[in-house]
Design a protein around this motif. Sequence first.
Motif, PDB file in Angstrom:
ATOM      1  N   MET A 193       0.849  -1.182   0.000  1.00  0.00           N
ATOM      2  CA  MET A 193       0.000   0.000   0.000  1.00  0.00           C
ATOM      3  C   MET A 193       0.890   1.238   0.000  1.00  0.00           C
ATOM      4  SD  MET A 193      -3.350   0.638   2.296  1.00  0.00           S
ATOM      5  CE  MET A 193      -4.102  -0.667   1.378  1.00  0.00           C
ATOM      6  N   PRO A 194       0.580   2.232  -0.840  1.00  0.00           N
ATOM      7  CA  PRO A 194       1.422   3.424  -0.910  1.00  0.00           C
ATOM      8  C   PRO A 194       1.396   4.211   0.394  1.00  0.00           C
ATOM      9  CG  PRO A 194      -0.265   3.427  -2.654  1.00  0.00           C
ATOM     10  CD  PRO A 194      -0.515   2.261  -1.767  1.00  0.00           C
ATOM     11  N   VAL A 195       2.411   5.030   0.573  1.00  0.00           N
ATOM     12  CA  VAL A 195       2.450   5.868   1.772  1.00  0.00           C
ATOM     13  C   VAL A 195       1.413   6.969   1.658  1.00  0.00           C
ATOM     14  CG1 VAL A 195       4.877   5.392   2.252  1.00  0.00           C
ATOM     15  CG2 VAL A 195       4.265   7.316   0.799  1.00  0.00           C
ATOM     16  N   ASN A 196       1.060   7.572   2.780  1.00  0.00           N
ATOM     17  CA  ASN A 196       0.006   8.581   2.802  1.00  0.00           C
ATOM     18  C   ASN A 196       0.353   9.852   2.039  1.00  0.00           C
ATOM     19  OD1 ASN A 196      -1.624   6.884   4.249  1.00  0.00           O
ATOM     20  ND2 ASN A 196      -1.305   7.892   6.200  1.00  0.00           N
ATOM     21  N   ASP A 197       1.637  10.087   1.754  1.00  0.00           N
ATOM     22  CA  ASP A 197       2.023  11.288   1.023  1.00  0.00           C
ATOM     23  C   ASP A 197       1.386  11.342  -0.360  1.00  0.00           C
ATOM     24  OD1 ASP A 197       3.553  11.977   3.193  1.00  0.00           O
ATOM     25  OD2 ASP A 197       5.447  11.395   2.278  1.00  0.00           O
ATOM     26  N   ASP A 198       1.062  10.200  -0.926  1.00  0.00           N
ATOM     27  CA  ASP A 198       0.472  10.181  -2.267  1.00  0.00           C
ATOM     28  C   ASP A 198      -0.979  10.612  -2.279  1.00  0.00           C
ATOM     29  OD1 ASP A 198      -0.451   7.842  -0.944  1.00  0.00           O
ATOM     30  OD2 ASP A 198      -0.866   6.907  -2.869  1.00  0.00           O
ATOM     31  N   ILE A 199      -1.619  10.690  -1.140  1.00  0.00           N
ATOM     32  CA  ILE A 199      -3.044  10.999  -1.068  1.00  0.00           C
ATOM     33  C   ILE A 199      -3.337  12.394  -1.611  1.00  0.00           C
ATOM     34  CG2 ILE A 199      -4.953  11.408   0.547  1.00  0.00           C
ATOM     35  CD1 ILE A 199      -3.919   9.001   2.138  1.00  0.00           C
ATOM     36  N   ALA A 200      -2.448  13.330  -1.408  1.00  0.00           N
ATOM     37  CA  ALA A 200      -2.663  14.696  -1.889  1.00  0.00           C
ATOM     38  C   ALA A 200      -2.792  14.756  -3.407  1.00  0.00           C
ATOM     39  CB  ALA A 200      -1.529  15.605  -1.424  1.00  0.00           C
ATOM     40  N   GLU A 201      -2.296  13.753  -4.094  1.00  0.00           N
ATOM     41  CA  GLU A 201      -2.345  13.724  -5.554  1.00  0.00           C
ATOM     42  C   GLU A 201      -3.595  13.034  -6.096  1.00  0.00           C
ATOM     43  OE1 GLU A 201       0.012  15.389  -7.211  1.00  0.00           O
ATOM     44  OE2 GLU A 201       0.811  15.869  -5.218  1.00  0.00           O
ATOM     45  N   LEU A 202      -4.395  12.425  -5.230  1.00  0.00           N
ATOM     46  CA  LEU A 202      -5.551  11.662  -5.676  1.00  0.00           C
ATOM     47  C   LEU A 202      -6.732  12.559  -6.022  1.00  0.00           C
ATOM     48  CD1 LEU A 202      -5.594   8.737  -3.075  1.00  0.00           C
ATOM     49  CD2 LEU A 202      -4.671   8.701  -5.398  1.00  0.00           C
ATOM     50  N   SER A 203      -7.466  12.165  -7.050  1.00  0.00           N
ATOM     51  CA  SER A 203      -8.725  12.844  -7.343  1.00  0.00           C
ATOM     52  C   SER A 203      -9.744  12.422  -6.294  1.00  0.00           C
ATOM     53  CB  SER A 203      -9.222  12.445  -8.737  1.00  0.00           C
ATOM     54  OG  SER A 203      -9.645  11.083  -8.739  1.00  0.00           O
ATOM     55  N   TYR A 204     -10.860  13.106  -6.278  1.00  0.00           N
ATOM     56  CA  TYR A 204     -11.919  12.750  -5.339  1.00  0.00           C
ATOM     57  C   TYR A 204     -12.341  11.303  -5.551  1.00  0.00           C
ATOM     58  CZ  TYR A 204     -16.472  12.331  -3.194  1.00  0.00           C
ATOM     59  OH  TYR A 204     -17.535  11.890  -2.446  1.00  0.00           O
ATOM     60  N   GLU A 205     -12.558  10.933  -6.801  1.00  0.00           N
ATOM     61  CA  GLU A 205     -13.029   9.588  -7.118  1.00  0.00           C
ATOM     62  C   GLU A 205     -12.028   8.518  -6.712  1.00  0.00           C
ATOM     63  OE1 GLU A 205     -13.117  12.197  -9.172  1.00  0.00           O
ATOM     64  OE2 GLU A 205     -15.269  12.511  -9.458  1.00  0.00           O
ATOM     65  N   GLU A 206     -10.746   8.785  -6.944  1.00  0.00           N
ATOM     66  CA  GLU A 206      -9.713   7.822  -6.554  1.00  0.00           C
ATOM     67  C   GLU A 206      -9.668   7.647  -5.040  1.00  0.00           C
ATOM     68  OE1 GLU A 206      -6.448   8.528 -10.125  1.00  0.00           O
ATOM     69  OE2 GLU A 206      -6.505   9.909  -8.425  1.00  0.00           O
ATOM     70  N   ALA A 207      -9.713   8.764  -4.314  1.00  0.00           N
ATOM     71  CA  ALA A 207      -9.683   8.703  -2.847  1.00  0.00           C
ATOM     72  C   ALA A 207     -10.921   7.992  -2.316  1.00  0.00           C
ATOM     73  CB  ALA A 207      -9.580  10.113  -2.265  1.00  0.00           C
ATOM     74  N   ARG A 208     -12.079   8.311  -2.869  1.00  0.00           N
ATOM     75  CA  ARG A 208     -13.337   7.684  -2.436  1.00  0.00           C
ATOM     76  C   ARG A 208     -13.317   6.183  -2.698  1.00  0.00           C
ATOM     77  NH1 ARG A 208     -17.488   8.850  -6.462  1.00  0.00           N
ATOM     78  NH2 ARG A 208     -16.346   7.137  -7.385  1.00  0.00           N
ATOM     79  N   ASP A 209     -12.867   5.783  -3.877  1.00  0.00           N
ATOM     80  CA  ASP A 209     -12.845   4.361  -4.222  1.00  0.00           C
ATOM     81  C   ASP A 209     -11.886   3.572  -3.330  1.00  0.00           C
ATOM     82  OD1 ASP A 209     -14.701   4.909  -6.178  1.00  0.00           O
ATOM     83  OD2 ASP A 209     -13.281   4.758  -7.847  1.00  0.00           O
ATOM     84  N   GLU A 210     -10.722   4.163  -3.048  1.00  0.00           N
ATOM     85  CA  GLU A 210      -9.782   3.480  -2.162  1.00  0.00           C
ATOM     86  C   GLU A 210     -10.340   3.408  -0.740  1.00  0.00           C
ATOM     87  OE1 GLU A 210      -5.218   3.510  -0.484  1.00  0.00           O
ATOM     88  OE2 GLU A 210      -5.696   4.804  -2.191  1.00  0.00           O
ATOM     89  N   LEU A 211     -10.999   4.459  -0.306  1.00  0.00           N
ATOM     90  CA  LEU A 211     -11.613   4.462   1.024  1.00  0.00           C
ATOM     91  C   LEU A 211     -12.676   3.364   1.121  1.00  0.00           C
ATOM     92  CD1 LEU A 211     -11.920   5.680   3.823  1.00  0.00           C
ATOM     93  CD2 LEU A 211     -13.404   7.437   2.818  1.00  0.00           C
ATOM     94  N   ILE A 212     -13.454   3.184   0.090  1.00  0.00           N
ATOM     95  CA  ILE A 212     -14.459   2.117   0.066  1.00  0.00           C
ATOM     96  C   ILE A 212     -13.796   0.750   0.183  1.00  0.00           C
ATOM     97  CG2 ILE A 212     -16.147   0.940  -1.424  1.00  0.00           C
ATOM     98  CD1 ILE A 212     -16.905   3.802  -2.445  1.00  0.00           C
ATOM     99  N   CYS A 217     -11.123  13.497   0.710  1.00  0.00           N
ATOM    100  CA  CYS A 217     -12.457  13.618   0.113  1.00  0.00           C
ATOM    101  C   CYS A 217     -13.156  14.875   0.628  1.00  0.00           C
ATOM    102  CB  CYS A 217     -13.297  12.380   0.423  1.00  0.00           C
ATOM    103  SG  CYS A 217     -12.777  10.896  -0.474  1.00  0.00           S
ATOM    104  N   GLU A 218     -13.034  15.131   1.921  1.00  0.00           N
ATOM    105  CA  GLU A 218     -13.651  16.319   2.504  1.00  0.00           C
ATOM    106  C   GLU A 218     -13.060  17.593   1.896  1.00  0.00           C
ATOM    107  OE1 GLU A 218     -14.936  18.019   6.857  1.00  0.00           O
ATOM    108  OE2 GLU A 218     -13.180  16.733   6.743  1.00  0.00           O
ATOM    109  N   GLU A 219     -11.737  17.612   1.684  1.00  0.00           N
ATOM    110  CA  GLU A 219     -11.097  18.768   1.053  1.00  0.00           C
ATOM    111  C   GLU A 219     -11.682  19.015  -0.333  1.00  0.00           C
ATOM    112  OE1 GLU A 219      -6.988  17.723   0.978  1.00  0.00           O
ATOM    113  OE2 GLU A 219      -6.712  18.061   3.120  1.00  0.00           O
ATOM    114  N   TRP A 220     -11.838  17.941  -1.103  1.00  0.00           N
ATOM    115  CA  TRP A 220     -12.409  18.062  -2.441  1.00  0.00           C
ATOM    116  C   TRP A 220     -13.826  18.619  -2.370  1.00  0.00           C
ATOM    117  CZ3 TRP A 220     -10.772  18.224  -7.235  1.00  0.00           C
ATOM    118  CH2 TRP A 220      -9.551  17.645  -7.568  1.00  0.00           C
ATOM    119  N   LEU A 221     -14.638  18.107  -1.450  1.00  0.00           N
ATOM    120  CA  LEU A 221     -16.022  18.550  -1.345  1.00  0.00           C
ATOM    121  C   LEU A 221     -16.114  20.006  -0.888  1.00  0.00           C
ATOM    122  CD1 LEU A 221     -17.638  15.352   0.178  1.00  0.00           C
ATOM    123  CD2 LEU A 221     -17.817  16.189  -2.184  1.00  0.00           C
ATOM    124  N   ILE A 222     -15.272  20.404   0.051  1.00  0.00           N
ATOM    125  CA  ILE A 222     -15.246  21.802   0.498  1.00  0.00           C
ATOM    126  C   ILE A 222     -14.853  22.707  -0.660  1.00  0.00           C
ATOM    127  CG2 ILE A 222     -14.019  23.451   1.971  1.00  0.00           C
ATOM    128  CD1 ILE A 222     -13.988  21.184   4.121  1.00  0.00           C
TER     129      ILE A 222
END
Length: 75
Positions: free
Chosen positions: A1-20, A50-55
Amino acid sequence: MPVNDDIAELSYEEARDELIRIVAELEQGSSTLEQSLTLWERGESLARRCEEWLIGAKARLDAARAGVEPAASGE
């Protein structure tokens, strides 16, 4: 699993899908405690992303509405 630093580069959909996927994996309960904690921490980071994207999306909509309303009211 990638480190958390890569999360800032994820689109909303990518972050949401991985969270699911993480939630489903945690619900299975087949991970060790350490794996579960790592998944939980990543899930928390993904939820914040995801919250950042929605805000940001809400702010853009609010700005667009503010720019349109005066013209729509005829003033």
